[in-house]
Scaffold this motif. Structure first.
Motif, PDB file in Angstrom:
ATOM      1  N   ARG A 160      71.585  80.709 -39.860  1.00 23.34           N
ATOM      2  CA  ARG A 160      71.026  82.050 -39.983  1.00 23.34           C
ATOM      3  C   ARG A 160      69.550  81.926 -40.384  1.00 23.34           C
ATOM      4  N   PRO A 161      68.716  82.840 -39.905  1.00 21.53           N
ATOM      5  CA  PRO A 161      67.294  82.785 -40.272  1.00 21.53           C
ATOM      6  C   PRO A 161      67.067  83.129 -41.738  1.00 21.53           C
ATOM      7  N   VAL A 162      66.107  82.441 -42.326  1.00 17.06           N
ATOM      8  CA  VAL A 162      65.580  82.746 -43.654  1.00 17.06           C
ATOM      9  C   VAL A 162      64.078  82.883 -43.449  1.00 17.06           C
ATOM     10  N   TYR A 163      63.528  84.030 -43.835  1.00 16.59           N
ATOM     11  CA  TYR A 163      62.109  84.293 -43.621  1.00 16.59           C
ATOM     12  C   TYR A 163      61.348  84.155 -44.935  1.00 16.59           C
ATOM     13  N   HIS A 164      60.236  83.441 -44.872  1.00 15.47           N
ATOM     14  CA  HIS A 164      59.394  83.185 -46.042  1.00 15.47           C
ATOM     15  C   HIS A 164      58.007  83.758 -45.757  1.00 15.47           C
ATOM     16  N   PHE A 165      57.635  84.769 -46.525  1.00 17.85           N
ATOM     17  CA  PHE A 165      56.357  85.450 -46.350  1.00 17.85           C
ATOM     18  C   PHE A 165      55.402  85.105 -47.483  1.00 17.85           C
ATOM     19  N   ASP A 166      54.123  85.013 -47.161  1.00 18.18           N
ATOM     20  CA  ASP A 166      53.074  84.902 -48.170  1.00 18.18           C
ATOM     21  C   ASP A 166      51.972  85.867 -47.761  1.00 18.18           C
ATOM     22  N   PHE A 167      51.871  86.966 -48.498  1.00 15.62           N
ATOM     23  CA  PHE A 167      50.914  88.019 -48.161  1.00 15.62           C
ATOM     24  C   PHE A 167      49.589  87.890 -48.916  1.00 15.62           C
ATOM     25  N   TYR A 168      49.356  86.752 -49.537  1.00 15.27           N
ATOM     26  CA  TYR A 168      48.149  86.574 -50.345  1.00 15.27           C
ATOM     27  C   TYR A 168      46.870  86.880 -49.560  1.00 15.27           C
ATOM     28  N   ARG A 169      46.803  86.436 -48.317  1.00 16.35           N
ATOM     29  CA  ARG A 169      45.582  86.572 -47.525  1.00 16.35           C
ATOM     30  C   ARG A 169      45.497  87.869 -46.720  1.00 16.35           C
ATOM     31  N   ILE A 170      46.463  88.766 -46.904  1.00 15.98           N
ATOM     32  CA  ILE A 170      46.407  90.057 -46.215  1.00 15.98           C
ATOM     33  C   ILE A 170      45.244  90.860 -46.800  1.00 15.98           C
ATOM     34  N   ASN A 171      44.378  91.334 -45.938  1.00 13.05           N
ATOM     35  CA  ASN A 171      43.256  92.151 -46.390  1.00 13.05           C
ATOM     36  C   ASN A 171      43.480  93.632 -46.121  1.00 13.05           C
ATOM     37  N   ARG A 172      44.274  93.903 -45.092  1.00 13.73           N
ATOM     38  CA  ARG A 172      44.552  95.282 -44.714  1.00 13.73           C
ATOM     39  C   ARG A 172      46.039  95.414 -44.440  1.00 13.73           C
ATOM     40  N   ILE A 173      46.620  96.505 -44.834  1.00 14.11           N
ATOM     41  CA  ILE A 173      48.051  96.743 -44.645  1.00 14.11           C
ATOM     42  C   ILE A 173      48.426  96.686 -43.161  1.00 14.11           C
ATOM     43  N   GLU A 174      47.488  97.015 -42.294  1.00 15.48           N
ATOM     44  CA  GLU A 174      47.733  96.994 -40.851  1.00 15.48           C
ATOM     45  C   GLU A 174      48.109  95.597 -40.349  1.00 15.48           C
ATOM     46  N   GLY A 231      68.463  92.266 -41.935  1.00 20.22           N
ATOM     47  CA  GLY A 231      69.672  91.880 -42.645  1.00 20.22           C
ATOM     48  C   GLY A 231      69.668  90.416 -43.044  1.00 20.22           C
ATOM     49  N   ASN A 232      68.625  89.682 -42.627  1.00 20.56           N
ATOM     50  CA  ASN A 232      68.489  88.279 -43.010  1.00 20.56           C
ATOM     51  C   ASN A 232      67.653  88.177 -44.281  1.00 20.56           C
ATOM     52  N   LEU A 233      67.808  87.078 -44.984  1.00 18.91           N
ATOM     53  CA  LEU A 233      67.104  86.886 -46.246  1.00 18.91           C
ATOM     54  C   LEU A 233      65.603  86.760 -46.015  1.00 18.91           C
ATOM     55  N   CYS A 234      64.834  87.560 -46.760  1.00 19.98           N
ATOM     56  CA  CYS A 234      63.375  87.537 -46.729  1.00 19.98           C
ATOM     57  C   CYS A 234      62.886  87.190 -48.131  1.00 19.98           C
ATOM     58  N   LEU A 235      62.151  86.099 -48.250  1.00 18.01           N
ATOM     59  CA  LEU A 235      61.581  85.649 -49.513  1.00 18.01           C
ATOM     60  C   LEU A 235      60.089  85.946 -49.459  1.00 18.01           C
ATOM     61  N   VAL A 236      59.610  86.803 -50.352  1.00 17.70           N
ATOM     62  CA  VAL A 236      58.273  87.373 -50.228  1.00 17.70           C
ATOM     63  C   VAL A 236      57.390  87.004 -51.411  1.00 17.70           C
ATOM     64  N   GLU A 237      56.298  86.294 -51.119  1.00 23.71           N
ATOM     65  CA  GLU A 237      55.273  86.018 -52.120  1.00 23.71           C
ATOM     66  C   GLU A 237      54.170  87.060 -51.992  1.00 23.71           C
ATOM     67  N   TRP A 238      53.610  87.491 -53.104  1.00 27.59           N
ATOM     68  CA  TRP A 238      52.550  88.486 -53.182  1.00 27.59           C
ATOM     69  C   TRP A 238      52.985  89.819 -52.568  1.00 27.59           C
ATOM     70  N   PRO A 239      54.163  90.339 -52.952  1.00 29.55           N
ATOM     71  CA  PRO A 239      54.626  91.615 -52.405  1.00 29.55           C
ATOM     72  C   PRO A 239      53.730  92.791 -52.790  1.00 29.55           C
ATOM     73  N   GLU A 240      52.964  92.641 -53.866  1.00 24.60           N
ATOM     74  CA  GLU A 240      52.088  93.736 -54.286  1.00 24.60           C
ATOM     75  C   GLU A 240      51.030  94.062 -53.233  1.00 24.60           C
ATOM     76  N   LYS A 241      50.746  93.125 -52.335  1.00 21.07           N
ATOM     77  CA  LYS A 241      49.768  93.356 -51.268  1.00 21.07           C
ATOM     78  C   LYS A 241      50.294  94.325 -50.210  1.00 21.07           C
ATOM     79  N   ILE A 242      51.620  94.475 -50.133  1.00 24.03           N
ATOM     80  CA  ILE A 242      52.224  95.363 -49.126  1.00 24.03           C
ATOM     81  C   ILE A 242      53.231  96.299 -49.797  1.00 24.03           C
ATOM     82  N   GLU A 243      52.981  96.615 -51.027  1.00 29.31           N
ATOM     83  CA  GLU A 243      53.909  97.406 -51.854  1.00 29.31           C
ATOM     84  C   GLU A 243      54.469  98.619 -51.124  1.00 29.31           C
ATOM     85  N   GLN A 244      53.617  99.381 -50.464  1.00 29.04           N
ATOM     86  CA  GLN A 244      54.077 100.609 -49.820  1.00 29.04           C
ATOM     87  C   GLN A 244      54.964 100.352 -48.604  1.00 29.04           C
ATOM     88  N   LEU A 245      55.046  99.119 -48.137  1.00 29.78           N
ATOM     89  CA  LEU A 245      55.901  98.796 -46.990  1.00 29.78           C
ATOM     90  C   LEU A 245      57.266  98.252 -47.404  1.00 29.78           C
TER      91      LEU A 245
END
Length: 139
Positions: free
Chosen positions: A73-87, A101-115
């Motif tokens: 099963r997929p496991v997704y690992h996100f790092d939003f540190y370098r996101i400059n724009r929500i777009e 429905g798959n596991l998403c492990l998210v670093e720096w979630p505060e960068k995309i809080e509203q999503l």
């Protein structure tokens, strides 16, 4: 809120197990902590617990890495540190991952809080308490 004291790298495997045991149907784990707190290291241990055979590294520039657990099963690992724009999150189709429905492990979630979805999210706060020690607070 559950609290886990980590006194060194040797404690992380058990801490990762406690995080997985606490998911209770949630599929998104938002890891919050200062730079160098150990978010990627903790994700590596979570993936090890799940039987991921791939090398787990921070997707700082790619934004997302996909791994397969022991059940393929997929496991997704996100790092939003370098996101400059929500777009930018819209550009790679974050919704397909977050609502898969798959596991998403998210670093720096505060960068995309509203999503972040209103439900299905576990937050892990990592507080640095010493050179090798951390306090994990799980909601």
């Amino acid at each position: 809120m559950k609290t886990i004291k980590v006194n060194g790298l040797g404690d992380l495997f058990d801490a990762a197990g406690e995080i997985l045991d606490s998911l209770e149907g949630r599929t998104i784990v938002a890891l919050r902590g200062e730079m160098g707190a150990g978010k990627t290291t903790l994700i590596r241990e979570i993936c090890d617990r799940l039987g991921v055979a791939d090398t787990v590294t921070s997707p700082t520039f790619a934004i997302i890495n996909e791994y397969k657990d022991r059940g393929h099963r997929p496991v997704y690992h996100f790092d939003f540190y370098r996101i400059n724009r929500i777009e930018e999150a819209f550009d790679f189709g974050y919704e397909e991952y977050f609502y898969s429905g798959n596991l998403c492990l998210v670093e720096w979630p505060e960068k995309i809080e509203q999503l972040m979805p209103a439900e299905g999210v576990m937050t892990v706060l990592i507080d640095v308490t010493g050179d090798d020690s951390r306090l994990l607070r799980i909601d």
